[in-house]
Design a protein around this motif. Structure first.
Motif, PDB file in Angstrom:
ATOM      1  N   GLU A 292      74.251   9.991  30.943  1.00 54.71           N
ATOM      2  CA  GLU A 292      72.874   9.684  30.602  1.00 54.71           C
ATOM      3  C   GLU A 292      72.121  11.008  30.487  1.00 54.71           C
ATOM      4  OE1 GLU A 292      70.917   7.250  33.500  1.00 54.71           O
ATOM      5  OE2 GLU A 292      69.103   7.159  32.302  1.00 54.71           O
TER       6      GLU A 292
ATOM      7  N   VAL B 166      73.929   6.057  22.518  1.00 59.18           N
ATOM      8  CA  VAL B 166      72.687   5.279  22.409  1.00 59.18           C
ATOM      9  C   VAL B 166      71.477   6.209  22.401  1.00 59.18           C
ATOM     10  CG1 VAL B 166      71.387   3.343  23.380  1.00 59.18           C
ATOM     11  CG2 VAL B 166      73.832   3.558  23.856  1.00 59.18           C
TER      12      VAL B 166
ATOM     13  N   TYR C 290      67.286   5.181  24.674  1.00 55.86           N
ATOM     14  CA  TYR C 290      67.822   4.214  25.636  1.00 55.86           C
ATOM     15  C   TYR C 290      66.728   3.538  26.471  1.00 55.86           C
ATOM     16  CZ  TYR C 290      70.105   2.621  29.901  1.00 55.86           C
ATOM     17  OH  TYR C 290      70.497   1.873  30.973  1.00 55.86           O
TER      18      TYR C 290
ATOM     19  N   CYS D 129      65.571  -0.075  25.534  1.00 58.50           N
ATOM     20  CA  CYS D 129      66.447  -1.255  25.474  1.00 58.50           C
ATOM     21  C   CYS D 129      65.914  -2.346  26.398  1.00 58.50           C
ATOM     22  CB  CYS D 129      67.840  -0.892  25.970  1.00 58.50           C
ATOM     23  SG  CYS D 129      68.726   0.144  24.840  1.00 58.50           S
TER      24      CYS D 129
ATOM     25  N   ARG E 126      70.827  -4.002  26.962  1.00 52.81           N
ATOM     26  CA  ARG E 126      71.562  -3.253  27.994  1.00 52.81           C
ATOM     27  C   ARG E 126      72.855  -3.971  28.358  1.00 52.81           C
ATOM     28  NH1 ARG E 126      66.476  -1.948  30.208  1.00 52.81           N
ATOM     29  NH2 ARG E 126      66.490  -3.837  31.432  1.00 52.81           N
TER      30      ARG E 126
ATOM     31  N   ALA F 251      74.038   7.799  26.778  1.00 52.10           N
ATOM     32  CA  ALA F 251      72.707   7.283  26.440  1.00 52.10           C
ATOM     33  C   ALA F 251      71.692   8.403  26.601  1.00 52.10           C
ATOM     34  CB  ALA F 251      72.362   6.130  27.364  1.00 52.10           C
TER      35      ALA F 251
END
Ligand SMILES: Nc1ncnc2c1ncn2[C@@H]1O[C@H](COP(=O)(O)OP(=O)(O)OP(=O)(O)O)[C@@H](O)[C@H]1O
Length: 639
Positions: free
Chosen positions: A74, A299, A302, A305, A310, A326
């Motif tokens: 992430e 993604v 993010y 979402c 998700r 993401a």
């Protein structure tokens, strides 16, 4: 526990764990194999890190890019810190490392963000690269050679809904149904229950007066507007009975019959609503863990979402051998009204690694200071470049504000600033109306966004028509919906035509008429397209045409903050920065106000060189306005 089906999947990737007799032996064997595999990947990553992209991005970005493909990553970073750039580098990294582009799934949250991603891919493939990217590639002895470009162009960004649709089509999903399209089915369902009530095939022993009451209620129900049908998705039978048949004995039983008839009709229809698509995709992925081919999910945005999106991402990430990366910024979450909101990736997928980035390459120091003040977050944005302070100007009326913005744009264009580097953004479409008119008068607003989107759709269709058998294409499905053989023949002829113009003409005739049913809005789009038609003659491929139109579009970009998200321009003007618009009048609770703060944050972080903020007192008080909103004050986020 490595299951048989997982093993099958791993086999396909030459990573299968050999089966041994005992579970513990199998586990230790698997662990060893995994450790060896991780080492290999890390070595690979290190060499990639050192030799190729060492100076390309910040250290942390590189770490994220070269992170083991078996980890979920992430990248939570501030505006302009290169999140999308990182995604692009990751894609390049994967392609250089021989990952099949078809197995890379690039997901955006909105159509606008998907467009942005596809544009970036095209830029990397066609236009000269940004200086910093080019420099880094050269320094590291790597060029975007023809083969890599070819791979890159095959990566196509999709919305999560688009992905779900592609996934479910082979399973019988015939397309997307809006609630408005579902309404006739609902009406049929109600009518069928009414008919059965009349013919006494249901509830034969119902008393005459109750029968009359139910008949009246159901007749009224059939007349309800399409938006009322939505209740069927949101309420259970008891709630629906209270809403549709208040005070009627056994109302739930009657409602259940309507719902049952409606569900049967929907199943026969074969179309899914947006919500059903995501639920269907999640269920499908859960049941068929080996059935999809994606190994890398990337993604963008993010933070926007919603839970259903998700869930799809989670189910993709749970697939053995699939990694998720993401990127997003919780402070840019502005789609809460449609259910969007930030949840850390590690809550969805165990073991995901987080890489925060705090240096913004886009913003100048004064802009970063302003963004920090708006954002009010502990971690501050750092910027590397100096620049002039953002200007804030007050105007007596909306008209004078619009005139000033139009003259500002004109002045910039006269100074030879490229049109695609000038943008004006506002909170709502309505707040941009006067400006659009003012720009139109000056001839600076060629095609509006809607027309451009329509044009893009048609060009995309032209592109698709040249490969109608592609599995990703909607073409086979559309072929099925064409009414007669003559239309099908026309379409096939269009596919054979070398000239894009002929493809375009046939498509326009067929697609727009069959798919869009030509309501008034589409007729206007068609009129705009007539304007563009002569220009299409000059191009051989839709891609060429699109690249041209993007720079040609005649206009300064004018859009809402929501549409501007993820984009950037050298010169940006934010208009309507007044309390009542930013934050919007009806944002009264803390959650909505936080989202409005995010909207302002997104707006003031779009400029690379120059940011100007305009405001004027608001004259119009909407019906949601509350006492606390001071309509003649500059936005509270800027005070
Ligand atoms: N390592 C880098 N060196 C110099 N410039 C960079 C670097 N990485 C990204 N940039 C530039 O910074 C700008 C912002 O990048 P990008 O759009 O990827 O940021 P972002 O974090 O996705 O922005 P947003 O938060 O608005 O979505 C772009 O012009 C990009 O080319």
């Amino acid at each position: 526990m490595i299951t048989k089906s997982m093993n099958e999947a791993l086999k396909g990737r030459n990573m299968a764990i050999e089966s041994t007799t005992s579970t513990s032996a199998r586990h230790s064997h698997a662990l060893k194999r995994n450790r060896a595999m991780r080492k290999r990947v890390n070595r690979h990553a290190e060499s990639f890190h050192d030799k190729r992209f060492a100076m390309d991005c910040t250290e942390k970005e590189v770490d994220a890019i070269v992170c083991s493909p078996h980890k979920h990553v992430e990248v939570m970073a501030v505006a302009g810190s290169g999140k999308t750039h990182t995604l692009m580098m990751r894609i390049l990294y994967l392609i250089v490392n021989k990952v099949d582009p078809e197995k890379i799934l690039l997901l955006g949250f909105t159509n606008a963000s998907v467009d942005n991603l596809n544009d970036r891919i095209r830029e990397w493939c066609d236009a000269p690269l940004a200086e910093h990217t080019q420099r880094a590639l050269e320094r590291n002895g790597l060029s975007l050679n023809a083969q890599i470009r070819k791979g890159l162009i095959r990566v196509q960004a999709k919305t999560v809904h688009g992905f779900a649709l592609n996934l479910l089509r082979p399973q019988g999903c015939k397309g997307i149904a809006t609630h408005a399209e579902r309404h006739p089915l609902f009406k049929h369902a109600v009518d069928s229950v009414l008919r059965r009530l009349e013919s006494k095939t249901v509830w034969p022993r119902m008393g005459a007066s109750l029968r009359q009451t139910v008949r009246n209620h159901l007749t009224e129900l059939g007349k309800l507007g399409a938006n009322k049908t939505e209740a069927i998705y949101e309420m259970d039978a008891t709630e629906l009975a209270q809403l549709w048949l208040p005070g009627v004995d056994h109302g739930e039983r009657i409602v259940a019959k309507v719902v049952e008839a409606f569900n049967t009709l929907c199943t026969t229809d074969g179309k899914f609503t947006y919500d059903e698509l995501l639920i269907g995709a999640s269920e499908y992925l859960k049941k068929h863990r080996t059935a999809h081919d994606v190994t890398h999910v990337l993604v963008d945005e993010y933070q926007d979402c919603d839970s259903a999106q998700r869930n799809v991402i989670r189910n993709l990430g749970l697939f053995a051998g699939c990694s998720v990366m993401a990127v997003g910024d919780p402070d840019q979450a502005i789609f809460g009204f449609s259910g969007g909101g930030y949840k850390p990736l590690k809550n969805l997928l165990k073991g995901s690694v987080n890489y925060p980035l705090s240096v913004s390459f886009r913003l100048t120091k004064p802009m970063a200071d302003l963004a920090n003040a708006v954002r009010k977050s502990d971690a501050s944005i750092q910027a590397l470049r100096g620049g002039s302070k953002p200007k804030t100007l007050r105007f007596p009326s909306e008209q004078s504000q619009a005139n000033f913005a139009a003259s500002w744009a004109e002045r910039l264009l006269n100074q030879e600033v490229p049109k695609n580097q000038v943008a004006v953004i506002g909170r709502t479409h309505a707040s941009l109306k006067m400006l659009r008119r003012a720009l139109l008068k000056k001839g600076l607003l060629g095609f509006d966004l809607k027309t451009l989107v329509a044009l893009k759709k048609v060009l995309h269709a032209c592109e698709m028509i040249s490969r109608p058998t592609s599995t990703n294409s909607w073409m086979p499905n559309w072929l099925g919906t064409l009414a007669n053989d003559h239309q099908k023949k026309q379409l096939r002829n269009a596919a054979k035509a070398h000239c894009m113009m002929s493809r375009f003409r046939i498509l326009r005739q067929l697609y727009w008429r069959t798919q869009c049913a030509m309501n008034d809005a589409e007729k206007t789009i068609l009129k705009d397209l007539e304007l563009v038609e002569p220009l299409l003659n000059a191009f051989e491929t839709p891609l060429q045409a699109w690249c041209h139109f993007k720079s040609f579009d005649g206009g300064v970009s004018v859009m809402t903050v929501h549409a501007a998200k993820g984009k950037e321009w050298d010169h940006v003007m934010v208009i309507g920065a007044v309390d009542g618009l930013m934050p919007i009048q009806y944002a009264i609770d803390q959650k909505r106000l936080k989202e409005e703060r995010n909207v302002m944050y997104v707006a003031v972080t779009r400029a690379r060189v120059n940011l100007t903020i305009l405001w004027c007192p608001m004259t119009h008080v909407g019906r949601f306005a509350k006492q606390s909103v001071e309509l003649n004050q500059i936005s509270r986020f800027l005070r």
